[in-house]
Design a protein around this motif. Structure first.
Motif, PDB file in Angstrom:
ATOM      1  N   TYR A   1      23.528  36.261  -7.576  1.00 20.73           N
ATOM      2  CA  TYR A   1      22.935  37.315  -6.737  1.00 20.73           C
ATOM      3  C   TYR A   1      23.927  38.467  -6.642  1.00 20.73           C
ATOM      4  N   ASP A   2      23.408  39.655  -6.431  1.00 23.95           N
ATOM      5  CA  ASP A   2      24.211  40.874  -6.352  1.00 23.95           C
ATOM      6  C   ASP A   2      24.744  41.010  -4.920  1.00 23.95           C
ATOM      7  N   VAL A   3      26.063  40.949  -4.787  1.00 22.76           N
ATOM      8  CA  VAL A   3      26.690  40.996  -3.458  1.00 22.76           C
ATOM      9  C   VAL A   3      26.297  42.264  -2.697  1.00 22.76           C
ATOM     10  N   SER A   4      26.053  43.359  -3.433  1.00 23.38           N
ATOM     11  CA  SER A   4      25.716  44.621  -2.763  1.00 23.38           C
ATOM     12  C   SER A   4      24.356  44.558  -2.064  1.00 23.38           C
ATOM     13  N   THR A   5      23.516  43.561  -2.421  1.00 24.44           N
ATOM     14  CA  THR A   5      22.184  43.457  -1.801  1.00 24.44           C
ATOM     15  C   THR A   5      22.200  42.610  -0.530  1.00 24.44           C
ATOM     16  N   LEU A   6      23.334  41.980  -0.220  1.00 25.93           N
ATOM     17  CA  LEU A   6      23.375  41.048   0.918  1.00 25.93           C
ATOM     18  C   LEU A   6      23.055  41.721   2.251  1.00 25.93           C
ATOM     19  N   LYS A   7      23.300  43.008   2.340  1.00 30.97           N
ATOM     20  CA  LYS A   7      22.988  43.718   3.599  1.00 30.97           C
ATOM     21  C   LYS A   7      21.478  43.731   3.872  1.00 30.97           C
ATOM     22  N   ASN A   8      20.683  43.515   2.822  1.00 32.81           N
ATOM     23  CA  ASN A   8      19.225  43.466   2.980  1.00 32.81           C
ATOM     24  C   ASN A   8      18.693  42.052   3.194  1.00 32.81           C
ATOM     25  N   TYR A   9      19.594  41.066   3.132  1.00 30.47           N
ATOM     26  CA  TYR A   9      19.169  39.674   3.324  1.00 30.47           C
ATOM     27  C   TYR A   9      18.800  39.458   4.796  1.00 30.47           C
ATOM     28  N   LYS A  10      17.842  38.565   5.009  1.00 29.92           N
ATOM     29  CA  LYS A  10      17.397  38.265   6.374  1.00 29.92           C
ATOM     30  C   LYS A  10      18.313  37.227   7.030  1.00 29.92           C
ATOM     31  N   VAL A  11      18.561  37.428   8.326  1.00 28.91           N
ATOM     32  CA  VAL A  11      19.375  36.473   9.088  1.00 28.91           C
ATOM     33  C   VAL A  11      18.496  35.299   9.532  1.00 28.91           C
ATOM     34  N   ILE A  12      18.998  34.074   9.285  1.00 26.72           N
ATOM     35  CA  ILE A  12      18.362  32.859   9.813  1.00 26.72           C
ATOM     36  C   ILE A  12      19.294  32.289  10.869  1.00 26.72           C
ATOM     37  N   GLU A  13      18.726  31.938  12.012  1.00 23.57           N
ATOM     38  CA  GLU A  13      19.513  31.314  13.076  1.00 23.57           C
ATOM     39  C   GLU A  13      19.000  29.900  13.328  1.00 23.57           C
ATOM     40  N   PRO A  14      19.819  29.042  13.959  1.00 25.79           N
ATOM     41  CA  PRO A  14      19.309  27.721  14.336  1.00 25.79           C
ATOM     42  C   PRO A  14      18.036  27.863  15.166  1.00 25.79           C
ATOM     43  N   ASN A  15      17.069  27.003  14.890  1.00 31.92           N
ATOM     44  CA  ASN A  15      15.757  26.971  15.554  1.00 31.92           C
ATOM     45  C   ASN A  15      14.787  28.049  15.078  1.00 31.92           C
ATOM     46  N   ASP A  16      15.134  28.739  13.980  1.00 31.42           N
ATOM     47  CA  ASP A  16      14.157  29.605  13.329  1.00 31.42           C
ATOM     48  C   ASP A  16      13.328  28.761  12.353  1.00 31.42           C
ATOM     49  N   PHE A  17      12.065  29.089  12.219  1.00 32.43           N
ATOM     50  CA  PHE A  17      11.226  28.480  11.188  1.00 32.43           C
ATOM     51  C   PHE A  17      11.223  29.376   9.955  1.00 32.43           C
ATOM     52  N   VAL A  18      11.212  28.757   8.785  1.00 29.45           N
ATOM     53  CA  VAL A  18      11.253  29.510   7.528  1.00 29.45           C
ATOM     54  C   VAL A  18      10.082  29.083   6.646  1.00 29.45           C
ATOM     55  N   ILE A  19       9.343  30.083   6.161  1.00 29.62           N
ATOM     56  CA  ILE A  19       8.292  29.828   5.178  1.00 29.62           C
ATOM     57  C   ILE A  19       8.918  30.046   3.808  1.00 29.62           C
ATOM     58  N   SER A  20       9.127  28.971   3.066  1.00 36.43           N
ATOM     59  CA  SER A  20       9.772  29.108   1.757  1.00 36.43           C
ATOM     60  C   SER A  20       8.746  29.455   0.687  1.00 36.43           C
ATOM     61  N   LEU A  21       9.232  29.656  -0.533  1.00 34.71           N
ATOM     62  CA  LEU A  21       8.349  30.031  -1.640  1.00 34.71           C
ATOM     63  C   LEU A  21       7.517  28.850  -2.122  1.00 34.71           C
ATOM     64  N   ARG A  22       7.882  27.667  -1.718  1.00 28.04           N
ATOM     65  CA  ARG A  22       7.167  26.463  -2.153  1.00 28.04           C
ATOM     66  C   ARG A  22       6.610  25.697  -0.952  1.00 28.04           C
ATOM     67  N   SER A  23       6.188  26.434   0.064  1.00 30.87           N
ATOM     68  CA  SER A  23       5.709  25.811   1.304  1.00 30.87           C
ATOM     69  C   SER A  23       4.499  24.924   1.073  1.00 30.87           C
ATOM     70  N   PHE A  24       3.683  25.267   0.069  1.00 31.11           N
ATOM     71  CA  PHE A  24       2.488  24.481  -0.196  1.00 31.11           C
ATOM     72  C   PHE A  24       2.826  23.099  -0.734  1.00 31.11           C
ATOM     73  N   GLN A  25       4.099  22.887  -1.108  1.00 32.87           N
ATOM     74  CA  GLN A  25       4.509  21.568  -1.598  1.00 32.87           C
ATOM     75  C   GLN A  25       5.177  20.734  -0.502  1.00 32.87           C
ATOM     76  N   GLY A  26       5.790  21.412   0.470  1.00 32.90           N
ATOM     77  CA  GLY A  26       6.543  20.627   1.442  1.00 32.90           C
ATOM     78  C   GLY A  26       6.561  21.138   2.859  1.00 32.90           C
ATOM     79  N   GLY A  27       5.680  22.083   3.196  1.00 28.23           N
ATOM     80  CA  GLY A  27       5.654  22.566   4.575  1.00 28.23           C
ATOM     81  C   GLY A  27       6.745  23.575   4.869  1.00 28.23           C
ATOM     82  N   PHE A  28       6.844  23.948   6.126  1.00 22.57           N
ATOM     83  CA  PHE A  28       7.833  24.928   6.563  1.00 22.57           C
ATOM     84  C   PHE A  28       9.106  24.197   7.016  1.00 22.57           C
ATOM     85  N   GLU A  29      10.208  24.945   7.079  1.00 23.93           N
ATOM     86  CA  GLU A  29      11.486  24.335   7.454  1.00 23.93           C
ATOM     87  C   GLU A  29      11.972  24.868   8.800  1.00 23.93           C
TER      88      GLU A  29
END
Length: 403
Positions: free
Chosen positions: A265-293
């Protein structure tokens, strides 16, 4: 310049203390002999599998057709016969514990001098990775589905202790270890089956307003609301120094370095990455295979992921939703709000937001359900770790107790 002669290893690095002699090396045909007995069409038909060894044909789980008139040509397998199956190059040879008949395509053999050889020793020897790899040296085209003949096997040189007492000790040691592994596997499988049963009974079925099984003290109907009434999307960026996270089906939210693949990954793009905190739910790209995290970490992740949290945290229990979002029925319901999901399309919060979901409005009931499944999952994880540890220990013993 002098040449150092490399001595072939003649004894294992780890052995029972009373044995010190070098192991023998002999061609297989000097120790074993092929066995062909036919003409018993009334015996049960057997199959040879990598996972379960020799099993009755009806237990394989696939309907294999065969001509009853050919059964007289099938080979008889007896308990303590060794069988070379059509996929031996993948999983080794099998030791039978059953009486029956099997396809003539299988090769069956036994020790020439049973009083000098211990079958439990050879059972584990024929399952070792090094032995399976050695089969390549005596046969050609093995990976194209070619079966191994007794003549090919017969030319293979194998090392073994000539003292049958040492063979017996090694064979018994690994048999007890395998029995312990099998016991833990059964416990683990039982726990997973119990969890599956609870998931079906502790959540309402389609059309029902209450689950079939619930904790005492709760009798109200469950609510049905659109997800966007309960949850809200969350976007926070601009924290490039936080650790990069990935979202996996098997382990949930993990640090990118633990994924096992080198993802660039390009380090210069990290400022655009989303912050995940404990107790956040995440919809991944393969949610239809294993649900949300449900995250237990602080970090940043690709903007392709959707992150959301309860609108009113005091009314929702995250452990309840963690298990709700992992249920097969919930994952299947995602198809109703999105199109082309199985082609790798990620699920947007808007699509998820239109999904109707049932839940108990009483947070105490949510908490009880969430805690119950968290404890069950922790027990399953504990048994899985024990099982993995036993398998690792076996792998170590297999390397050290054989030449």
């Amino acid at each position: 310049m002098g040449v150092t002669k490399i001595e072939k290893k003649k004894a294992p690095t780890l052995r029972f203390p009373e044995f010190t002699e070098d192991w023998e090396e002999r061609k297989s045909k000097e120790i074993f002999k092929a066995k062909v007995r036919k003409g018993e069409p009334n015996l049960p038909v057997l199959s040879v599998t990598q996972t379960s060894g020799v099993v009755y044909r009806g237990e394989v789980g696939i309907d294999i057709k065969y001509d009853v008139s050919t059964l007289k040509n099938y080979k008889v397998i007896e308990p303590n016969d060794f069988v070379i199956s059509l996929r031996s190059f993948q999983g080794g040879f099998e030791l039978s514990d059953k009486l029956g008949i099997t396809s003539p395509a299988y090769t069956i053999f036994v020790p020439k001098y049973p009083e000098e050889q211990n079958n439990l020793f050879w059972r584990i020897q024929f399952k070792r990775f090094q032995f399976i790899e050695s089969l390549k040296t005596v046969t050609f085209g093995i990976r194209d589905g070619k079966s191994i003949s007794f003549n090919e096997f017969g030319d293979l040189k194998i090392k073994f202790p000539s003292n049958i007492l040492e063979q017996q000790k090694i064979g018994t040691f690994f048999k007890q270890l395998d029995d312990t592994i099998a016991l833990h596997q059964r416990k683990l499988d039982l726990l997973k089956e119990q969890k599956k049963g609870y998931l079906q009974k502790m959540f309402p079925k389609n059309g029902a307003k209450v689950p079939e099984l619930r904790f005492a003290g709760f009798a109200d109907d469950w609510e049905e609301r659109k997800s966007k009434e309960i949850f809200k999307a969350k976007v926070r960026k601009g924290e490039p120094n936080l650790p990069v996270l990935s979202v996996t089906q098997t382990s949930g939210v993990v640090y990118r370095g633990e994924v096992g693949i080198d993802i660039k990954y390009d380090v210069s793009t990290l400022k655009n990455y989303k912050v995940i905190e404990p107790n956040d739910f995440v919809i991944s790209l393969r949610s239809f295979q294993g649900g949300f995290e449900l995250s237990d970490k602080l970090g940043i992740t690709s903007p392709a992921y959707t992150i959301f949290v309860p609108k009113y945290p005091e009314e929702q229990n995250n452990l309840f939703w963690r298990i709700q979002f992992k249920r097969f029925q919930f994952i299947e319901s995602l198809k109703t709000v999105t199109f082309g999901i199985r082609d790798g399309k990620s699920i947007s919060f808007n699509e998820f937001g239109d999904l109707k979901i049932k839940f108990p409005s009483n947070i105490l009931e949510q908490q009880k359900i969430g805690t119950f499944f968290k404890q069950l999952d922790d027990t399953i994880a504990l048994h899985q770790r024990k099982l993995d540890l036993l398998k690792e220990q076996k792998k170590g013993f297999l390397q050290k107790m054989f030449v």
